[in-house]
Design an enzyme around this catalytic site. Structure first.
Site, mmCIF file in Angstrom:
data_model
loop_
_atom_site.group_PDB
_atom_site.id
_atom_site.type_symbol
_atom_site.label_atom_id
_atom_site.label_comp_id
_atom_site.label_asym_id
_atom_site.label_seq_id
_atom_site.Cartn_x
_atom_site.Cartn_y
_atom_site.Cartn_z
ATOM 1 N N TRP A 30 -10.868 0.041 -9.303
ATOM 2 C CA TRP A 30 -9.396 0.039 -9.322
ATOM 3 C C TRP A 30 -8.896 -0.394 -10.708
ATOM 4 O O TRP A 30 -7.888 0.108 -11.210
ATOM 5 C CB TRP A 30 -8.830 -0.894 -8.255
ATOM 6 C CG TRP A 30 -9.115 -0.575 -6.815
ATOM 7 C CD1 TRP A 30 -9.412 -1.487 -5.831
ATOM 8 C CD2 TRP A 30 -9.078 0.707 -6.142
ATOM 9 N NE1 TRP A 30 -9.585 -0.853 -4.614
ATOM 10 C CE2 TRP A 30 -9.377 0.495 -4.780
ATOM 11 C CE3 TRP A 30 -8.842 2.007 -6.567
ATOM 12 C CZ2 TRP A 30 -9.445 1.533 -3.830
ATOM 13 C CZ3 TRP A 30 -8.906 3.053 -5.640
ATOM 14 C CH2 TRP A 30 -9.199 2.801 -4.300
ATOM 15 N N ASP B 129 -6.468 -4.091 -6.577
ATOM 16 C CA ASP B 129 -6.203 -2.764 -6.005
ATOM 17 C C ASP B 129 -4.757 -2.311 -6.228
ATOM 18 O O ASP B 129 -4.449 -1.125 -6.294
ATOM 19 C CB ASP B 129 -6.458 -2.752 -4.497
ATOM 20 C CG ASP B 129 -7.595 -3.629 -4.033
ATOM 21 O OD1 ASP B 129 -7.892 -4.639 -4.706
ATOM 22 O OD2 ASP B 129 -8.174 -3.342 -2.976
ATOM 23 N N ARG C 161 -15.730 -1.975 -6.082
ATOM 24 C CA ARG C 161 -14.522 -1.138 -5.974
ATOM 25 C C ARG C 161 -13.360 -1.761 -6.752
ATOM 26 O O ARG C 161 -12.526 -1.057 -7.311
ATOM 27 C CB ARG C 161 -14.153 -0.867 -4.525
ATOM 28 C CG ARG C 161 -13.221 0.337 -4.402
ATOM 29 C CD ARG C 161 -13.124 0.960 -3.014
ATOM 30 N NE ARG C 161 -12.793 0.026 -1.977
ATOM 31 C CZ ARG C 161 -13.644 -0.425 -1.067
ATOM 32 N NH1 ARG C 161 -14.905 -0.024 -1.080
ATOM 33 N NH2 ARG C 161 -13.276 -1.290 -0.146
ATOM 34 N N THR D 130 -12.005 -14.064 -3.839
ATOM 35 C CA THR D 130 -12.309 -12.728 -3.378
ATOM 36 C C THR D 130 -11.980 -12.628 -1.897
ATOM 37 O O THR D 130 -11.952 -13.648 -1.191
ATOM 38 C CB THR D 130 -13.782 -12.338 -3.614
ATOM 39 O OG1 THR D 130 -13.884 -10.908 -3.501
ATOM 40 C CG2 THR D 130 -14.730 -12.983 -2.610
ATOM 41 N N ASP E 50 0.781 -1.244 0.000
ATOM 42 C CA ASP E 50 0.000 0.000 0.000
ATOM 43 C C ASP E 50 0.810 1.289 0.000
ATOM 44 O O ASP E 50 0.224 2.380 0.058
ATOM 45 C CB ASP E 50 -0.956 0.011 1.194
ATOM 46 C CG ASP E 50 -2.117 -0.950 0.993
ATOM 47 O OD1 ASP E 50 -2.585 -1.065 -0.154
ATOM 48 O OD2 ASP E 50 -2.548 -1.590 1.965
HETATM 49 N N1 GLY Z 1 -7.529 -1.503 -1.127
HETATM 50 C C1 GLY Z 1 -8.532 -1.948 -0.267
HETATM 51 C C2 GLY Z 1 -9.920 -1.609 -0.667
HETATM 52 O O1 GLY Z 1 -10.209 -1.168 -1.744
HETATM 53 O O2 GLY Z 1 -10.770 -1.825 0.167
#
Ligand code: GLY
Length: 398
Positions: free
Chosen positions: A250, A174, A246, A234, A115
């Site tokens: 991404w 992500d 989400r 997942t 991250d």
């Molecule tokens: N990167 C973690 C999320 O999108 O929850």
């Protein structure tokens, strides 16, 4: 002077179905300035309640929830402050952005997961872009080198999370977002290895993360010895084979950003594929703020995810820059509807409410019952980014 897509739609709908005088949609320039001014006031309130060494995550049961500065969302609060400053030139907001960014500097050495791109580029990246101050660039350069420490040659990707009982070497969709840190640093005096690693990761993800309909899996687990795919799963979606909203955000944001740095037509094609999956999906509601998963149980009663809406809106606005004709019209039109929806109830908070966050109704990780139907710091970040992108790119006609 552009004619707003929503304005045309409103006028046409009004002519066809109602004898009443149609209500003209608010011009986007006015809507955007109103949201930015609201954001500057609202974030003063939020900032007043966040301790100096912490970062805000959400507001639940009437209480602010904060994180330490290693949590993946810790760059979004300073980043949002920088974006609000860019949109308002409010000097207090700038001072607060500077203070909240400095707190993150030690995270330039963070290797606990992938991250670091989210943490450093959303904060220091915006700080440098807006101020040009070399002290911010030095942090970005160090962080980009740090990010390469999780690169796994055998897999051809940056490993997202450490191995666990469930996963050997997981890479999540992500993670595409972290590549911006490497590509930017490579283009601004960094070594060529940064770009090579980022593009290898992008190609591995292109090969292994997508279904035939261009939707993305959340987690691809690799064998660290052979580099082969062990499983597609997942963690935050409704099911292994579902399209977590989400995650789709991404994916479309990631390949659009990759096209910006490379002009590689394969990345543009992937971004368009995911965008089309989203905007043509029968489960995308009329206000275009997605359910938390495109295959969520209980649709249409399922929860929406404003964070996914904000990320997708921002991505579609950039994608609109790289296509023309019908494609541009569809992507920018969808993004405009998303922004109009997010700027109004039930998503946009009332002034002084919501603990100081801008948006309501996001979903963090529903399977873990974590951050369900709450404000989220990253929903605010991408909302403000999308407002600025619309203003920068589309208010002079397209
Ligand atoms: N990167 C973690 C999320 O999108 O929850």
């Amino acid at each position: 002077m552009i004619v707003s897509l929503a304005l045309v739609a409103t006028l046409l709908a009004g002519c066809a179905s109602s004898p009443a005088r149609p209500q003209a949609a608010e011009p986007m320039a006015q809507l955007i300035q109103g949201q930015l001014d609201f954001a500057a006031k609202q974030y003063r309130q939020l900032a007043a309640s966040v301790p100096a060494e912490r970062m805000p995550k959400t507001f639940e049961d009437g209480k602010l929830v904060t994180s330490d500065t290693e949590w993946w969302t810790s760059g979004f609060f300073p980043g949002t402050l920088w974006l609000i400053y860019e949109g308002t030139r409010d000097p207090w907001v700038r001072g607060e952005a500077e203070r909240r960014t400095e707190v993150l500097e030690p995270r330039k050495f963070f290797t606990g997961n992938h991250d670091i791109g989210f943490i450093i580029f959303d904060s220091f990246g915006n700080a440098y872009r807006i101020t040009g101050d070399a002290k911010y660039k030095a942090v970005i350069d160090t962080a980009a080198q740090t990010a390469t420490r999780r690169y796994r040659e055998k897999i051809g990707a940056i490993q997202s999370w450490d191995s666990s009982k469930r996963f050997a070497a997981p890479v999540i969709i992500d993670n595409l977002m972290n590549l911006e840190l490497l590509l930017w640093a490579a283009d601004h005096g960094g070594d060529a290895r940064l770009r090579k690693i980022a593009l290898q990761h992008a190609d591995t993800t292109l090969r292994n993360h997508f279904r035939a309909d261009h939707s993305s899996y959340h987690v691809v687990d690799y064998d660290p010895q052979t580099g082969q795919v062990r499983a597609r799963k997942t963690a935050q979606g409704a099911a292994d084979e579902s399209a977590w909203a989400r995650g789709q955000g991404w994916a479309v944001y990631g390949y659009t950003m990759l096209y910006r740095f490379t002009r590689d037509p394969r990345y543009l094609a992937q971004a368009k594929g995911v965008a089309d999956f989203i905007v043509n999906h029968p489960n995308l509601p009329a206000d275009k703020v997605p359910y938390w998963d495109f295959n969520a149980p209980g649709i249409p009663a399922a929860l929406r995810d404003a964070s996914a809406g904000a990320i997708i809106a921002s991505a579609l606005l950039e994608l609109g820059q790289y296509v023309d004709g019908d494609d541009r019209h569809r992507y920018v039109g969808a993004a405009e509807t998303m922004l109009r929806s997010l700027s109004a109830p039930p998503y946009r908070a009332e002034p002084g409410a919501n603990g100081g966050f801008l948006l309501q109704h996001s979903v963090g990780a529903l399977p873990m019952k974590s951050e369900v139907d709450v404000p989220l710091t990253y929903a605010d970040y991408y909302f403000v980014e999308a407002l600025l992108r619309y203003r920068r790119w589309y208010l002079n006609g397209y």
